[in-house]
Write a protein that holds these residues in place. Structure first.
Motif, PDB file in Angstrom:
ATOM      1  N   ALA A 132      89.903 150.703  64.690  1.00 15.26           N
ATOM      2  CA  ALA A 132      91.091 150.000  64.180  1.00 15.26           C
ATOM      3  C   ALA A 132      91.352 148.718  64.972  1.00 15.26           C
ATOM      4  O   ALA A 132      91.664 147.674  64.395  1.00 15.26           O
ATOM      5  CB  ALA A 132      92.303 150.933  64.237  1.00 15.26           C
ATOM      6  N   GLU A 133      91.184 148.797  66.285  1.00 15.67           N
ATOM      7  CA  GLU A 133      91.396 147.593  67.118  1.00 15.67           C
ATOM      8  C   GLU A 133      90.390 146.498  66.776  1.00 15.67           C
ATOM      9  O   GLU A 133      90.734 145.314  66.762  1.00 15.67           O
ATOM     10  CB  GLU A 133      91.299 147.948  68.602  1.00 15.67           C
ATOM     11  CG  GLU A 133      92.619 148.439  69.168  1.00 15.67           C
ATOM     12  CD  GLU A 133      92.475 149.134  70.517  1.00 15.67           C
ATOM     13  OE1 GLU A 133      91.484 148.863  71.233  1.00 15.67           O
ATOM     14  OE2 GLU A 133      93.346 149.965  70.830  1.00 15.67           O
ATOM     15  N   ALA A 134      89.154 146.903  66.500  1.00 19.38           N
ATOM     16  CA  ALA A 134      88.125 145.915  66.141  1.00 19.38           C
ATOM     17  C   ALA A 134      88.502 145.209  64.838  1.00 19.38           C
ATOM     18  O   ALA A 134      88.418 143.983  64.729  1.00 19.38           O
ATOM     19  CB  ALA A 134      86.772 146.612  66.010  1.00 19.38           C
ATOM     20  N   VAL A 135      88.946 145.993  63.850  1.00 21.87           N
ATOM     21  CA  VAL A 135      89.322 145.406  62.550  1.00 21.87           C
ATOM     22  C   VAL A 135      90.548 144.507  62.730  1.00 21.87           C
ATOM     23  O   VAL A 135      90.583 143.371  62.246  1.00 21.87           O
ATOM     24  CB  VAL A 135      89.621 146.524  61.511  1.00 21.87           C
ATOM     25  CG1 VAL A 135      90.120 145.928  60.205  1.00 21.87           C
ATOM     26  CG2 VAL A 135      88.378 147.385  61.273  1.00 21.87           C
ATOM     27  N   GLU A 136      91.508 145.011  63.480  1.00 20.98           N
ATOM     28  CA  GLU A 136      92.737 144.230  63.727  1.00 20.98           C
ATOM     29  C   GLU A 136      92.389 142.889  64.389  1.00 20.98           C
ATOM     30  O   GLU A 136      92.892 141.834  63.990  1.00 20.98           O
ATOM     31  CB  GLU A 136      93.680 145.028  64.631  1.00 20.98           C
ATOM     32  CG  GLU A 136      95.029 144.379  64.782  1.00 20.98           C
ATOM     33  CD  GLU A 136      95.919 145.124  65.773  1.00 20.98           C
ATOM     34  OE1 GLU A 136      97.074 145.391  65.427  1.00 20.98           O
ATOM     35  OE2 GLU A 136      95.450 145.435  66.879  1.00 20.98           O
ATOM     36  N   GLY A 137      91.490 142.942  65.370  1.00 15.39           N
ATOM     37  CA  GLY A 137      91.074 141.728  66.074  1.00 15.39           C
ATOM     38  C   GLY A 137      90.468 140.709  65.108  1.00 15.39           C
ATOM     39  O   GLY A 137      90.799 139.527  65.152  1.00 15.39           O
TER      40      GLY A 137
END
Ligand code: AMP
Length: 230
Positions: A132-137
């Motif tokens: 999720a953090e990767a996508v958010e980034g």
């Protein structure tokens, strides 16, 4: 006159909220029949105990994990979101390092007693958080508006009161856990993570019942498959 003014203010505020509300979301689709059948069993049990809740049940054909929600105003922004998703694919593959991510679901949780969902097993949530953090980034790097997103909490929603506003007017404010206690600590099954979609909230759904997708990326697990065979 003052009342009329207040009414107009309220209307303008509603329109503004609608303009800014999320209209897209990034989703991991859930298609494993064992999971979907069990969710239908819980929904049936709830319906048997409380038939009024039928309209608050979410069809299992739409079952998904939400990663983020986004407000995309123009075609241009949709294109940027597609690029962001493609960028995410590379990052996610780096996180998984060729290993399969078997997402296991277990037990039932709730938000505010108004949204009822199946939980992802605790010990796997950190992998989901990293994804999720990767996508958010990637979405942030593209300057897209994802401010409507909630804290990452992997959930498969199968009932939400907001889907049936008439129920609220009838006095349903909360869903009692008595309605699903038989399944509160049950295993639901496993889904192999392989796909991330950019879905439209309000466009006509696909024939399958699942959301309209602007873009789907497959996360490559082929090396994991080879590893398994060795
Ligand atoms: P979804 O299954 O992603 O469509 O979410 C169903 C509902 O749960 C939506 O109304 C969300 O706003 C709400 N929701 C999602 N994540 C959270 C969270 N971490 N805390 C509270 N509510 C949430």
């Amino acid at each position: 006159e003052q009342q009329e003014g207040q009414r107009q203010d309220k209307q303008a505020m509603c329109k503004k909220q609608l303009r800014e509300m999320p209209n897209y979301f990034v989703s991991i689709p859930i298609t494993n029949d064992q999971i979907l059948d069990k969710i239908e069993d819980v929904q049936e049990l709830i319906f048997t105990k409380e038939p009024d809740l039928l309209r608050a049940l979410i069809p299992v054909q739409t079952m998904h994990l939400t990663i983020i929600v986004a407000h995309l105003r123009t075609e241009e922004e949709v294109k940027k979101a597609i690029l962001a998703l493609e960028q995410s694919k590379t990052k996610v593959e780096a996180i998984l390092q060729g290993k399969l991510f078997n997402m296991t679901f277990h037990g039932i949780g709730q938000f505010n007693n108004q949204v009822i969902y199946v939980k992802m097993s605790e010990d796997q949530q950190h992998i989901f958080n990293k994804i999720a953090e990767a996508v958010e980034g990637s979405f942030n790097d593209m300057g897209l508006d994802i401010t409507g997103s909630k804290d990452f909490k992997p959930h498969l929603t199968f009932l939400k009161l907001s889907k049936a506003p008439a129920l609220r007017r009838k006095g349903y404010r909360k869903i009692s856990s008595d309605l699903y206690k038989e399944y509160e600590d049950s295993p639901f099954g496993t889904e192999i993570f392989s796909q991330i979609d950019l879905c439209a909230m309000h466009k006509k759904k696909q024939e399958s019942g699942y959301y309209y997708c602007e873009c789907s990326v497959n996360v490559d697990c082929s090396s994991a498959e080879e590893n398994k065979e060795q």
